[in-house]
Design an enzyme around this catalytic site. Structure first.
Site, PDB file in Angstrom:
ATOM      1  N   ASN A   1      -9.658  -0.494   1.311  1.00  0.00           N
ATOM      2  CA  ASN A   1      -8.300  -0.943   0.688  1.00  0.00           C
ATOM      3  C   ASN A   1      -8.225  -0.523  -0.216  1.00  0.00           C
ATOM      4  OD1 ASN A   1      -5.972  -0.626   0.722  1.00  0.00           O
ATOM      5  ND2 ASN A   1      -5.862  -1.681   3.034  1.00  0.00           N
TER       6      ASN A   1
ATOM      7  N   HIS B   1      -3.325   6.912   3.553  1.00  0.00           N
ATOM      8  CA  HIS B   1      -3.161   5.589   2.790  1.00  0.00           C
ATOM      9  C   HIS B   1      -4.972   4.771   4.378  1.00  0.00           C
ATOM     10  CE1 HIS B   1      -4.033   1.939   1.471  1.00  0.00           C
ATOM     11  NE2 HIS B   1      -3.290   1.312   2.077  1.00  0.00           N
TER      12      HIS B   1
ATOM     13  N   CYS C   1       0.614  -1.752  -0.049  1.00  0.00           N
ATOM     14  CA  CYS C   1       0.069  -0.376  -0.087  1.00  0.00           C
ATOM     15  C   CYS C   1       1.410   1.226  -0.006  1.00  0.00           C
ATOM     16  CB  CYS C   1      -0.726   0.288   1.104  1.00  0.00           C
ATOM     17  SG  CYS C   1      -2.139  -1.239   1.478  1.00  0.00           S
TER      18      CYS C   1
HETATM   19  O1  UT7 Z   1      -3.247  -2.281   3.897  1.00  0.00           O
HETATM   20  C1  UT7 Z   1      -2.920  -3.228   5.333  1.00  0.00           C
HETATM   21  C2  UT7 Z   1      -4.292  -3.841   4.580  1.00  0.00           C
HETATM   22  N1  UT7 Z   1      -4.795  -4.679   6.068  1.00  0.00           N
HETATM   23  C3  UT7 Z   1      -5.333  -3.739   7.175  1.00  0.00           C
HETATM   24  O2  UT7 Z   1      -5.160  -2.494   7.120  1.00  0.00           O
HETATM   25  C4  UT7 Z   1      -6.027  -4.639   8.619  1.00  0.00           C
HETATM   26  C5  UT7 Z   1      -5.588  -4.101   9.346  1.00  0.00           C
HETATM   27  N2  UT7 Z   1      -6.924  -4.593  10.304  1.00  0.00           N
HETATM   28  C6  UT7 Z   1      -8.321  -3.891  10.597  1.00  0.00           C
HETATM   29  O3  UT7 Z   1      -8.128  -3.665  10.083  1.00  0.00           O
HETATM   30  C7  UT7 Z   1      -8.733  -4.433  12.131  1.00  0.00           C
HETATM   31  O4  UT7 Z   1      -7.600  -5.681  12.890  1.00  0.00           O
HETATM   32  C8  UT7 Z   1      -9.509  -5.798  11.371  1.00  0.00           C
HETATM   33  C9  UT7 Z   1     -10.681  -4.947  10.344  1.00  0.00           C
HETATM   34  C10 UT7 Z   1      -9.153  -6.431   9.835  1.00  0.00           C
HETATM   35  C11 UT7 Z   1     -10.292  -5.999  12.557  1.00  0.00           C
HETATM   36  O5  UT7 Z   1     -10.806  -5.349  13.118  1.00  0.00           O
HETATM   37  P1  UT7 Z   1     -10.387  -6.013  14.807  1.00  0.00           P
HETATM   38  O6  UT7 Z   1     -11.362  -4.695  15.540  1.00  0.00           O
HETATM   39  O7  UT7 Z   1      -9.102  -6.126  14.554  1.00  0.00           O
HETATM   40  O8  UT7 Z   1     -11.125  -7.793  15.036  1.00  0.00           O
HETATM   41  P2  UT7 Z   1     -10.727  -8.708  15.318  1.00  0.00           P
HETATM   42  O9  UT7 Z   1     -10.485  -9.720  14.100  1.00  0.00           O
HETATM   43  O10 UT7 Z   1     -10.449  -8.728  16.477  1.00  0.00           O
HETATM   44  O11 UT7 Z   1     -12.381  -9.697  15.611  1.00  0.00           O
HETATM   45  C12 UT7 Z   1     -12.957  -9.426  16.619  1.00  0.00           C
HETATM   46  C13 UT7 Z   1     -14.179 -10.601  16.307  1.00  0.00           C
HETATM   47  C14 UT7 Z   1     -13.392 -11.636  15.919  1.00  0.00           C
HETATM   48  O12 UT7 Z   1     -14.605 -12.714  16.658  1.00  0.00           O
HETATM   49  P3  UT7 Z   1     -14.577 -13.512  18.112  1.00  0.00           P
HETATM   50  O13 UT7 Z   1     -13.186 -13.809  17.719  1.00  0.00           O
HETATM   51  O14 UT7 Z   1     -14.430 -11.971  19.394  1.00  0.00           O
HETATM   52  O15 UT7 Z   1     -16.162 -14.410  17.854  1.00  0.00           O
HETATM   53  C15 UT7 Z   1     -13.635 -12.054  13.875  1.00  0.00           C
HETATM   54  O16 UT7 Z   1     -13.508 -13.852  13.444  1.00  0.00           O
HETATM   55  O17 UT7 Z   1     -15.268 -10.324  14.908  1.00  0.00           O
HETATM   56  C16 UT7 Z   1     -15.216 -11.142  13.729  1.00  0.00           C
HETATM   57  N3  UT7 Z   1     -14.900 -10.664  12.492  1.00  0.00           N
HETATM   58  C17 UT7 Z   1     -15.637 -10.308  11.866  1.00  0.00           C
HETATM   59  N4  UT7 Z   1     -16.619 -10.594  11.884  1.00  0.00           N
HETATM   60  C18 UT7 Z   1     -18.152 -10.114  11.336  1.00  0.00           C
HETATM   61  C19 UT7 Z   1     -13.844 -10.531  11.662  1.00  0.00           C
HETATM   62  N5  UT7 Z   1     -14.378 -10.680  10.707  1.00  0.00           N
HETATM   63  C20 UT7 Z   1     -15.636 -10.510  10.851  1.00  0.00           C
HETATM   64  C21 UT7 Z   1     -16.607  -9.851   9.960  1.00  0.00           C
HETATM   65  N6  UT7 Z   1     -18.188 -10.362  10.150  1.00  0.00           N
HETATM   66  N7  UT7 Z   1     -16.171  -8.984   8.270  1.00  0.00           N
END
Ligand code: UT7
Length: 337
Positions: free
Chosen positions: A294, A264, A124
């Protein structure tokens, strides 16, 4: 234009962005569409990422098609023909083919030949890396008019069964024509860096020399984005805000002298945390993440193009750009427009 302190220096890297362009596929994929594909909800996606919808390329569209369209538009805005370019740089993580470069495929689509063409792989951060390289080429006299493009078809690198990644990305391309200018415009300060030790935190495991493509890699979905979301989030905020703060300090200006911050756009929460750390008011932050998600290396140049066309960037403005990406890579720079 905001007022800078007395100590503002002349550009350390001279260039002028003489035209910008963008290419966005017509098909809009909303969060409601995703609700029908994986176990997710519009509410979750909006709360965690700020994304409402993203653009998805049709099957016939390759990264070079979007790059060619964005570069054509940028050349038209700069008032030049595409033949007049003397270098084409495409930043991408979703190349048309492993070889040759997407920049060469883009030349073919534009019907041009002769000038240098190559890709930059910095995730990115790619477009900011490419801009740094273009500035160096201009200073060295290696080129006079360079197309600096960020282009991605992320939808082809995404595992559409993985809800933790497939909701985040979109397709698009942004481009700028970069020339030397009269010496008053360009980067007042900038920095770039990388930490390859973090490579496994965000990568596509198969299809390269580490793990060649096979029926097994396809079955195990290893040709798609693999990401430790929380780790990426932490490093993103730290590296984007750190690089931006460093650029502000090196430019010898206060943060109040920044007219617009273009970060970004991976996630609205990352943008907000970066804004807070850098200390810029919300009304001076430009964001398109809600509309496009993104788009990796395409995000910053598309945001620049949209901001320019919406009249958010004027000649003489100081625009702070900052990015992070797979690698990990990061870069930031303040352009005096
Ligand atoms: O250019 C670089 C590209 N990448 C990024 O920029 C990603 C950077 N990271 C993020 O933006 C965040 O970490 C995410 C948006 C990907 C995830 O947000 P988070 O607040 O870190 O959530 P998490 O990974 O801690 O997940 C929380 C919960 C999990 O469930 P449990 O384990 O608490 O039961 C996930 O399984 O949310 C669940 N989850 C979802 N639920 C509904 C993960 N993805 C989804 C989804 N819909 N799409």
């Amino acid at each position: 234009m905001n007022v800078a302190s007395e100590s503002e220096r002349e550009p350390t890297l001279r260039f002028k962005i003489t035209g910008t362009g963008a290419a966005l596929p017509e098909r809009v994929m909303t969060n409601a569409d995703l609700e029908r594909m994986v176990e997710t909800s519009d509410q979750w996606i909006r709360d965690r990422t700020g994304i409402r919808e993203r653009r998805i390329a049709d099957e016939k569209t390759a990264t070079s098609d979007l790059a060619a369209e964005a570069i054509s538009e940028a050349c038209a805005a700069a008032g030049i023909d595409v033949e007049e370019l003397d270098a084409v740089i495409v930043a991408t993580s979703t190349p048309d083919t492993v070889f040759p470069s997407t920049a060469c495929w883009t030349q073919r689509k534009l019907g041009i030949r002769g000038m240098a063409a190559f890709d930059v792989s910095a995730g990115c951060t790619g477009w900011l890396y490419a801009l740094e390289i273009a500035g160096g080429l201009l200073a060295a006299g290696s080129a006079k008019r360079i197309a600096v493009c960020g282009a991605e078809v992320m939808s082809r690198s995404v595992d559409w069964h993985d809800r933790s990644t497939c909701v985040l990305f979109g397709d698009g391309a942004g481009a700028a024509v970069v020339e030397l200018g009269d010496g008053t415009t360009g980067y007042l300060a900038r920095n770039w860096g990388a930490d390859g030790n973090l490579a496994p935190v965000l990568y596509q495991p198969a299809g390269g020399s580490q793990l060649q493509a096979s029926a097994d890699t396809v079955a195990r979905r290893l040709h798609s984005v693999h990401m430790e979301g929380n780790a990426v989030f932490r490093h993103a905020v730290r590296s984007m805000s750190g690089a931006a703060q460093q650029a502000v300090a090196d430019a010898g200006i206060g943060v109040d002298a920044i007219d617009l911050l273009i970060p970004h756009q991976a996630n609205a929460r990352i943008i907000e945390a970066t804004r807070e750390r850098v200390g810029i008011d919300r009304d001076r932050v430009y964001s398109i993440v809600d509309r496009y998600g993104n788009m990796s290396a395409a995000t910053v140049p598309i945001a620049v193009d949209h901001a320019r066309r919406e009249g958010r960037i004027h000649d003489g403005d100081r625009v702070l750009m900052t990015a992070f990406g797979t690698g990990f890579t990061w870069a930031a720079g303040i352009v005096r427009w």
